[in-house]
Design an enzyme around this catalytic site. Structure first.
Site, mmCIF file in Angstrom:
data_model
loop_
_atom_site.group_PDB
_atom_site.id
_atom_site.type_symbol
_atom_site.label_atom_id
_atom_site.label_comp_id
_atom_site.label_asym_id
_atom_site.label_seq_id
_atom_site.Cartn_x
_atom_site.Cartn_y
_atom_site.Cartn_z
ATOM 1 N N GLN A 1 -7.960 -4.368 9.205
ATOM 2 C CA GLN A 1 -6.890 -4.048 10.155
ATOM 3 C C GLN A 1 -7.239 -2.833 11.017
ATOM 4 O O GLN A 1 -6.349 -2.158 11.538
ATOM 5 C CB GLN A 1 -5.575 -3.806 9.411
ATOM 6 C CG GLN A 1 -5.047 -5.041 8.694
ATOM 7 C CD GLN A 1 -3.652 -4.836 8.138
ATOM 8 O OE1 GLN A 1 -2.658 -4.820 8.883
ATOM 9 N NE2 GLN A 1 -3.557 -4.669 6.842
ATOM 10 N N LYS B 1 0.818 -1.218 0.000
ATOM 11 C CA LYS B 1 0.000 0.000 0.000
ATOM 12 C C LYS B 1 0.852 1.269 0.000
ATOM 13 O O LYS B 1 0.514 2.240 -0.683
ATOM 14 C CB LYS B 1 -0.948 0.009 1.202
ATOM 15 C CG LYS B 1 -0.274 0.140 2.553
ATOM 16 C CD LYS B 1 -1.282 0.221 3.670
ATOM 17 C CE LYS B 1 -0.596 0.359 5.013
ATOM 18 N NZ LYS B 1 0.228 1.581 5.112
ATOM 19 N N THR B 2 1.946 1.278 0.754
ATOM 20 C CA THR B 2 2.793 2.471 0.787
ATOM 21 C C THR B 2 3.418 2.721 -0.579
ATOM 22 O O THR B 2 3.524 3.869 -1.039
ATOM 23 C CB THR B 2 3.891 2.336 1.854
ATOM 24 O OG1 THR B 2 3.282 2.062 3.130
ATOM 25 C CG2 THR B 2 4.705 3.611 1.962
ATOM 26 N N ASP C 1 -3.033 7.838 4.083
ATOM 27 C CA ASP C 1 -2.612 6.478 4.415
ATOM 28 C C ASP C 1 -3.351 6.003 5.669
ATOM 29 O O ASP C 1 -3.785 6.815 6.489
ATOM 30 C CB ASP C 1 -1.100 6.467 4.648
ATOM 31 C CG ASP C 1 -0.514 5.067 4.640
ATOM 32 O OD1 ASP C 1 -1.230 4.116 4.273
ATOM 33 O OD2 ASP C 1 0.672 4.923 4.990
ATOM 34 N N GLU C 2 -3.475 4.685 5.841
ATOM 35 C CA GLU C 2 -4.095 4.074 7.034
ATOM 36 C C GLU C 2 -5.452 4.699 7.339
ATOM 37 O O GLU C 2 -5.764 5.046 8.480
ATOM 38 C CB GLU C 2 -3.170 4.218 8.249
ATOM 39 C CG GLU C 2 -1.777 3.622 8.063
ATOM 40 C CD GLU C 2 -1.754 2.101 8.105
ATOM 41 O OE1 GLU C 2 -2.841 1.481 8.132
ATOM 42 O OE2 GLU C 2 -0.648 1.536 8.084
ATOM 43 N N ARG D 1 1.396 -10.971 10.429
ATOM 44 C CA ARG D 1 2.759 -10.494 10.688
ATOM 45 C C ARG D 1 3.772 -11.564 10.298
ATOM 46 O O ARG D 1 4.953 -11.259 10.110
ATOM 47 C CB ARG D 1 2.972 -10.166 12.180
ATOM 48 C CG ARG D 1 2.107 -9.087 12.794
ATOM 49 C CD ARG D 1 2.045 -7.842 11.984
ATOM 50 N NE ARG D 1 0.882 -7.851 11.113
ATOM 51 C CZ ARG D 1 0.710 -7.043 10.086
ATOM 52 N NH1 ARG D 1 1.632 -6.165 9.777
ATOM 53 N NH2 ARG D 1 -0.377 -7.109 9.338
#
Length: 724
Positions: free
Chosen positions: A266, A49-50, A235-236, A615
């Protein structure tokens, strides 16, 4: 919401900017080179995503004739903002001068500095950190003569910040006549607001709320920013709260295009105000929104992703996606059923002891911070280095905050929080009685503590000794203020440490503590020396540095680690990745947590478990215990419902070996695994008893039995017990 799959724009990209797309997969390309419209990029864990956000910014600048001046990029941490800026500059091979990129708090702070008059703030307003806010509230509660054990500052702080996060001022709160608690909290909130306005102080929650109100209530100012910011990238997005969402919506207006990246699966921070509905309802609030799902995962094995998909599918309120990978299926996900939390820790540490890779690629994750203790003890016992992720950050350390408080008071004499922190540090004989007199004078006359102190000394209203010590303190601050104004920022910090004798003060601590504190002070000088400030925001270097330190103290960034095992709560694990992950304590009441079960917040608990699972890159162990000490008692524990939501074909149970050896003797211990906590047993000498605890594995596995004549630990291999 319409999903888009139109590669035509990508196909038309000229060769000179093809490097913006070469490293992207097909879906990432479609997101990056989509036409300028409102867009939601639903980005799964490990889906890049980044990368998409950075390449989208570069694409807009290179191909859409967008000026950096017209771009606003919002992140949730200062670390993420710096990383984004660096990656954009690397991709473009130049700095996008004029683009705004930062956190919500950082951008709000920038707006308020530029428009302090419209915001009705002094030009040199100071930022209150959490500790300053707490100290101020304690003083207000005391002035109201309330029982400080009942009306705690922490409770008031939480109430005020939550109200601000929802864009609610004291006068907006409706109070029923018989609701005494709310009436009192609103009064504290109101007095706190008046204090902050009087002293030119702004807390973290106020930064964003004041910015929002300033833009909302100044039409010409809002029109200016509507014309400026044509593209707003966030973002986020799943972590936004009410005021952040309102701020973005106001800033976007009718013209700007929002490009938001996030993952509703998330969203795990509702306890600090985040609203998953912001991302789930995005298309309803912004018409003609396009949706792209990033589902290809570059982190985890196929099996780990299947486990994650199966688990999160049990959540009903989600936009929906399915993670996949071109990589291998990998190992099964392992489940270990422990006898107790001691056995659980023994198992995890034994596996780590046999680990041949970097220890920093191993993480132990748990739901509550209290679970770390037993893992720490076991790791120490095996000489395995470890670190608790998320310790005290640099700008939050007491000795650093003491120096900064002096600098804050020098920069703005009316900073009450700074005044209270250092008026008697190092001790100079100003007692609580004198301080209370200063507070009372400040309350009575409606001025800051500094002004009240000056007034008392001028009127000679204090006794001889109190008058002299207070006057000495005032002269000290005035002297430092004058002596450092022409010095560099680094020299200003050094001068404050020297003149106030803080370094000598900390040398009086124990040897190790003194060394640690002095090293931190030395690092603060280094931080001042390395601090870069352009001056374009109208702030002098000291004010800018103080704002920087306050914002950094409120950031959630972590330090760089040496090669050691990482221990952390699941909430802190978000955004990280490790080769091997141990997700521990998967028991009902612990994970999912009992409070979440009672509050009907199971979906967020499941999202938290999903975050933990994703993770892991190569290996994932899920562990739970048959019993656990809680509230001082050993209780039986049921496996978490999350375990039953995972298909059994994806899992492999880890079992104890049935043959153990001690010295040169070998024992068939198949009967060992029949012993369970809660069983009644009979011993030839001690009689009947009940098994209360079991720990360890292998030849040293032992059980704790309560007999009528007392309780005993017995080595299971030699216990000679008969199950009743």
């Amino acid at each position: 919401m319409q999903e888009i799959f139109n590669p035509s724009r990508c196909d038309l990209i000229s060769m000179d900017v093809s490097h913006l797309l070469d490293s992207l997969n097909d879906t990432q390309r479609k997101a990056v080179c989509a036409s300028p419209e409102h867009m939601l990029v639903l980005a799964g864990a490990g889906s890049g995503k980044t990368r998409v956000l950075v390449h989208r910014i570069a694409f807009l600048l290179e191909t859409e004739q967008t000026r950096p001046y017209n771009l606003l990029a919002v992140t949730f941490t200062n670390k993420a903002a710096r990383e984004m800026q660096y990656r954009i500059e690397t991709l473009l091979r130049r700095s996008p001068q004029g683009m705004w990129a930062g956190t919500f708090h950082g951008i709000s702070h920038r707006l308020l500095r530029m428009h302090w008059q419209e915001a009705k703030l002094p030009q040199t307003f100071q930022i209150l950190d959490s500790e300053d806010q707490d100290r101020t509230l304690k003083r207000i509660i005391k002035s109201l003569q309330l029982d400080e054990k009942v009306w705690t500052s922490k409770q008031s702080q939480s109430f005020i910040n939550s109200q601000k996060d929802k864009a609610i001022r004291p006068h907006d709160i409706l109070i029923e006549e018989n609701d005494f608690w709310l009436k009192q909290m609103v009064q504290i909130y109101q007095m706190y607001e008046e204090h902050c306005q009087r002293t030119g102080a702004v807390d973290f929650a106020e930064l964003l709320l004041r910015s929002y109100e300033t833009l909302r209530d100044n039409e010409s100012l809002l029109t200016h920013y509507h014309a400026r910011f044509r593209h707003i990238l966030v973002d986020e997005f799943q972590d936004t709260n009410t005021i952040q969402y309102l701020f973005l919506k106001l800033l976007a207006g009718e013209q700007a295009k929002l490009f938001v990246v996030g993952d509703d699966d998330q969203s795990i921070y509702s306890w600090r105000g985040a609203k998953v509905e912001n991302i789930q309802n995005f298309s309803q609030n912004f018409e003609n929104t396009k949706l792209i799902r990033l589902e290809q995962n570059y982190r985890s094995t196929g099996t780990i992703l299947e486990v994650a998909n199966a688990l999160i599918n049990h959540n009903r309120q989600r936009l929906g996606k399915r993670l996949w990978t071109e990589g291998k299926a990998g190992e099964p996900v392992y489940i270990y059923k422990a006898y107790s939390e001691l056995d659980e820790a023994d198992f995890v540490v034994a596996k780590i002891k046999a680990w041949e890779g970097k220890l920093s690629q191993v993480a132990i994750l748990y739901r509550t911070s209290s679970q770390s203790r037993i893992f720490e003890e076991k790791l120490i016992g095996k000489n395995i280095p470890y670190r608790i992720y998320g310790g005290i950050r640099f700008y939050e350390r007491a000795e650093v905050k003491d120096v900064l408080a002096y600098l804050r008071l020098i920069a703005l004499h009316d900073d009450d929080g700074a005044f209270e922190r250092i008026i008697n540090l190092p001790k100079r004989g100003i007692g609580q009685k004198t301080l209370e007199t200063i507070r009372a004078t400040a309350r009575k006359t409606g001025v800051s503590l500094w002004q009240a102190a000056n007034q008392l000394t001028q009127d000679k209203a204090l006794s001889g000794r109190a008058h002299n010590t207070l006057q000495t303190f005032i002269l000290l601050i005035q002297q430092i203020t004058q002596s450092i104004k022409d010095l560099s920022l680094k020299e200003q910090v050094k001068q404050v440490m020297q003149v106030t004798e803080l370094s000598e003060h900390y040398k009086k601590a124990g040897k190790e503590e003194a060394q640690r504190r002095l090293e931190n002070l030395d690092e603060l000088v280094t931080a001042a020396e390395q601090f870069s400030h352009s001056g374009k925001d109208g702030m002098d270097p000291l004010t800018a540095f103080l704002a920087h330190s306050a914002l950094e103290a409120g950031d959630a960034q972590a330090n760089e680690f040496s090669d050691c095992v990482q221990l952390m709560t699941l909430h802190l694990a978000k955004g990280l990745e490790f080769d091997s992950v141990f997700l521990c304590g998967l028991e009902e009441g612990l994970f999912p947590h009992q409070n979440s079960i009672k509050e009907g917040n199971l979906e967020e608990e499941r999202r938290l478990c999903y975050v933990g699972i994703t993770r892991a890159q190569q290996q994932l162990y899920l562990t739970h215990s048959e019993s656990r000490y809680r509230w001082g008692l050993r209780e039986s524990a049921r496996p978490s419902r999350f375990l039953s939501e995972i298909p059994v074909e994806l899992l492999e149970n880890v079992k104890l070996q049935t043959t153990r050896s001690i010295g040169n003797h070998h024992f068939n211990t198949g009967k060992l695994i029949d012993f369970e906590v809660g069983q009644w047993v009979k011993h030839g000498k001690f009689g009947e008893g009940i098994i209360l605890e079991r720990e360890g594995e292998g030849e040293l596995s032992r059980i704790y039995v309560k007999f009528s004549e007392g309780s005993k630990w017995l080595l299971a291999a030699f216990a000679n017990l008969e199950i009743i």
